[in-house]
Design a protein around this motif. Structure first.
Motif: not given
Length: 828
Positions: A253, A257, A285, A291-294, A341, A346
């Motif tokens: 990752n 973000p 992100d 890894n793209g969920e915020i 993320d 994170s």
């Protein structure tokens, strides 16, 4: 009245009878000096500016007030120098001897003003004798007494090993409450091979440290980097603090973000309800999957209590109101939202949100009455201060501007202070207690917000009396009727006067104005000074005194006393106290006896003689009636009861005696009738003797009648003059009473008797007769124009022979007229 006198009086009102605690008395004294300051601030206020470093020791001299005001130090002790500054008064103290202003306790600029620059403390210096107020501003200069500080002592940062050279990582900012050069100036990173430090200046947000990767990371070689970040301010000497930064190198990752805005700004009203949506924080992100969920969180929720006021949806980034906002407590919220993320390691970035709270008009004005006079004299001049009050409104701007007002129908006004925070309730005109004795004054305070809010406060004021009204008599002038022969020392009449003032100002005493009255009349009169009852010290005699006039003064007991006078007209009423006097027949020795000779051959109806009489009384008391008390032969003679004429009823016969004796009773018509008698001896003679005697008798009679005629002419002339004078006086007195009398006075000319006591006049279709001030048979006293008018029913001849008269006027005219008797006046 000077300013100092006003303040002293207000001071006595504030502290009079006070049982408050010492702290409360101190607070009340502060309010007192603020009030006194209002009266003098407009004309002798001076602005003095001082500066002082914060954290100065207690006792440090800030400045010398007496010197800056140009006042000799020797005069300061007597001028009672005071410092008035509300809740900030304890920070400073003043030396009463030399006027030096010094520090009283620790002063922390950050506690007083936070980030406000300059930090000014406003004081008010009050000096007495004369009373003056001066504005003092103390500029608190910041010193470097606070080092920069981080929220946490340790900061952990995870960085993917795939991070590119030049990657930027925002670190936690340090906070320094100092301002200017003493504020946070720079960050310094401990020496290392992989990272360097840059500082971004965000203006009001301060300086943000940014960590920049300058060499690719290799997790297999170094998995963790320990760095030290030092924050330094610009003070002298400088202060600094450090935070330990632990950088964990992670894999995969490698994208953090990114917020779509550098700063979010929103404005909300303070009365916004719970759940009101403010804004949505949006970060992106470029990674995929977890890894793209915020996920969003409030970073500084423990620093300023933002979590108690705002609610942040961790998934959507929606910011809503959770608790109540209050502009008066806080106007701006600076929120820091962390967007992170869900990667294994994170990645996060910080989004800045500025929430501005907008004031609404949600606070009513408050009226604080600091001093009030519950009593005011009715002679107080316009502008007299009745009460002092302060007004406050917690709102700001136009919502906090206050206008006070009073009802329009009261004699009071409001005078504002220059800053509009204090008002004086004053009189705008003279107050009349007799019109209104007390006032409940409602003061309305209204702010200028939309919609405006109001509050009211009531003050009760009683008006005290002053002696501004003279006594007023119930009548003017007074007219009284007093019967003659009254008993000396008894009350004859009473006067009354009232004073609309109160207390001693309304207590009336009476006295006779002997200087302006006839001394011969007032010498036998006295008056009760308490109730106005008039007493006669001697008995009145109508025949010697018929009327008199004097003046009475009514005086109140005020200071100074006021008085008024009234004219009193007194008319003496006649009583039947005189016995009829026989004028004819009268013998040589003075007795009422006479001898009349008549021929025997006279016919019925022959006039034998006429009995004449006089009564000094008037009216019914002087109206005489004749009757036969004794007679030798009732069939021979008749007597007219009104004229006194003696006539034969029939012719004489041979059997009739030659001498007849008649006893005539003459009595008046008073309530208690008085009488006299006359004796007439009638001798019946032969015709020849009668003629001879008649010649002699006629000669004597002619001489007597000539004498009587002479006296009658003199009497008629005197009576005529008195009559004309009486008519003129009557007209003048009637006009002075402003009474519209349309009646026309007519004199009855049918006088043909011994005595007639009357004047007749006509008003409309009514006919009146004035017969003198004396009550008679059938008369009554009824209330008239002056309460003592004698009214007798209309005098007319009835079938029973009763005669009635009317007194319908307060002026009586008495006429004593001697005329020849005739049948045209049957009661004269």
């Amino acid at each position: 009245m000077n300013e100092l006198t006003i303040c002293l009086k207000l001071f006595s009102v504030v502290f009079r009878g006070s049982m408050a605690s010492e702290n409360k008395i101190i607070r009340m004294s502060k309010i007192f000096y603020m009030i006194c300051l209002l009266f003098n601030s407009g004309k002798n206020a001076t602005q003095i500016n001082y500066s002082l470093r914060e954290e100065s020791k207690t006792g440090v001299i800030v400045g010398n007030i007496s010197k800056d005001l140009g006042i000799e130090p020797a005069l300061m002790e007597n001028r009672n120098l005071r410092i008035v500054a509300g809740t900030k008064q304890e920070l400073f103290r003043v030396n009463h001897e030399d006027g030096a202003l010094s520090v009283n306790q620790r002063i922390d600029r950050e506690e007083l003003c936070a980030k406000t620059n300059p930090c000014l403390i406003h004081l008010k210096a009050v000096i007495e004798n004369p009373l003056e107020m001066h504005q003092i501003s103390v500029d608190i200069i910041d010193v470097n007494d606070n080092p920069p500080s981080f929220l946490d002592e340790n900061h952990k940062l995870e960085i993917l090993e795939s991070a590119m050279t030049g990657a930027r990582f925002q670190l936690e900012t340090a906070h320094d409450p100092d301002i200017g050069s003493n504020n946070l100036q720079s960050y310094k990173l401990s020496q290392n091979l992989y990272f360097r430090l840059e500082t971004e200046d965000m203006g009001d947000e301060g300086k943000i440290p940014v960590l920049i990767l300058q060499k690719p990371l290799d997790r297999e070689k170094i998995a963790r980097h320990n760095l030290t970040l030092t924050a330094t301010d610009g003070g002298k000497p400088q202060k600094s603090t450090t935070v330990n930064i632990t950088i964990v190198v992670s894999d995969i990752n490698d994208n953090a973000p990114i917020c779509d805005k550098q700063k979010y700004t929103v404005t909300v009203k303070e009365n916004a309800p719970e759940g009101t949506f403010l804004l949505r924080v949006n970060a992106s992100d470029s990674d995929e999957g977890l890894n793209g969920e915020i996920e969003y969180s409030l970073r500084n929720k423990f620093r300023n209590g933002a979590s108690e006021v705002f609610d942040l949806d961790s998934l959507t980034g929606e910011l809503k109101i959770k608790g109540g906002l209050n502009f008066e407590e806080r106007q701006v919220y600076e929120l820091k939202i962390l967007a992170a993320d869900k990667g294994t390691v994170s990645l996060s970035s910080q989004c800045n949100v500025l929430v501005n709270v907008e004031d609404v008009n949600d606070n009513r004005p408050e009226i604080d009455v600091t001093s009030v006079s519950s009593h005011i004299s009715e002679d107080a001049p316009p502008g007299t201060v009745v009460a002092l009050m302060g007004v406050t409104d917690l709102d700001s701007g136009m919502h906090g501007k206050i206008v006070c007002s009073l009802p329009k129908d009261i004699p009071f006004d409001l005078k504002p202070s220059p800053d509009g925070n204090f008002y004086s309730l004053v009189t705008k005109e003279y107050i009349d207690k007799e019109s209104k004795s007390s006032y409940t004054i409602t003061i309305t305070a209204k702010d200028l917000g939309t919609p405006s809010l109001t509050s009211t406060r009531s003050i009760h004021v009683d008006v005290t009396d002053v002696n501004d009204n003279s006594p007023t008599f119930a009548q003017s002038p007074y007219t009284f009727y007093v019967a003659e022969n009254n008993k000396p020392g008894i009350a004859v009449f009473s006067l009354s006067a009232v004073d609309i003032d109160e207390g001693e100002n309304a207590r009336v005493s009476y006295s006779i104005d002997r200087m302006n009255s006839d001394q011969s009349m007032t010498s036998f009169l006295s008056i009760n000074e308490a109730n106005g009852t008039v007493y006669s010290l001697k008995s009145f005699d109508f025949e010697s005194l018929k009327t008199f006039q004097f003046f009475v003064v009514a005086k109140d007991s005020g200071t100074p006393s006021l008085s008024s006078n009234v004219t009193v007209n007194v008319f003496i009423l006649d009583q039947n106290d005189n016995v009829p006097v026989i004028l004819y027949p009268v013998s040589a020795n003075g007795s009422a006896e006479g001898v009349e000779e008549i021929p025997r051959n006279v016919n019925a109806g022959h006039l034998v003689t006429k009995v004449r009489a006089y009564d000094a009384d008037i009216g019914y008391n002087g109206w005489l009636l004749f009757s036969l008390q004794e007679v030798s032969d009732h069939s021979l003679f008749s007597l007219d009861r009104y004229t006194g004429q003696i006539r034969t009823l029939r012719s004489f016969t041979e059997t009739d005696e030659a001498q007849q004796k008649l006893l005539i009773l003459v009595k008046d018509n008073g309530n208690v009738s008085l009488s006299a008698t006359a004796t007439v001896i009638v001798k019946v003679v032969e015709p020849k003797e009668a003629f001879a005697a008649s010649d002699v008798k006629n000669a004597v009679k002619d001489e007597e009648e000539n004498n009587v005629t002479f006296y009658l002419i003199i009497t008629l002339g005197s009576v005529s003059v008195l009559f004309v004078i009486s008519i003129i006086v009557l007209i003048v007195m009637q006009c002075s009473k402003s009474t519209d009398y349309s009646s026309k006075y007519l004199q009855d000319t049918n006088y043909d008797g011994t005595l007639c006591h009357s004047i007749q006049y006509r008003s409309g279709d009514k006919r009146y007769m004035l017969v003198g001030p004396r009550m008679s048979i059938g008369s009554t006293i009824v209330p008239g124009s002056n309460g003592n008018t004698l009214v007798i029913p209309d005098r007319r001849r009835t079938d029973s022979g009763e005669v009635r008269c009317i007194f319908n006027n307060s002026i009586f005219i008495s006429l004593h007229v001697f005329v020849r008797p005739s049948k045209s006046c049957p009661w004269c």
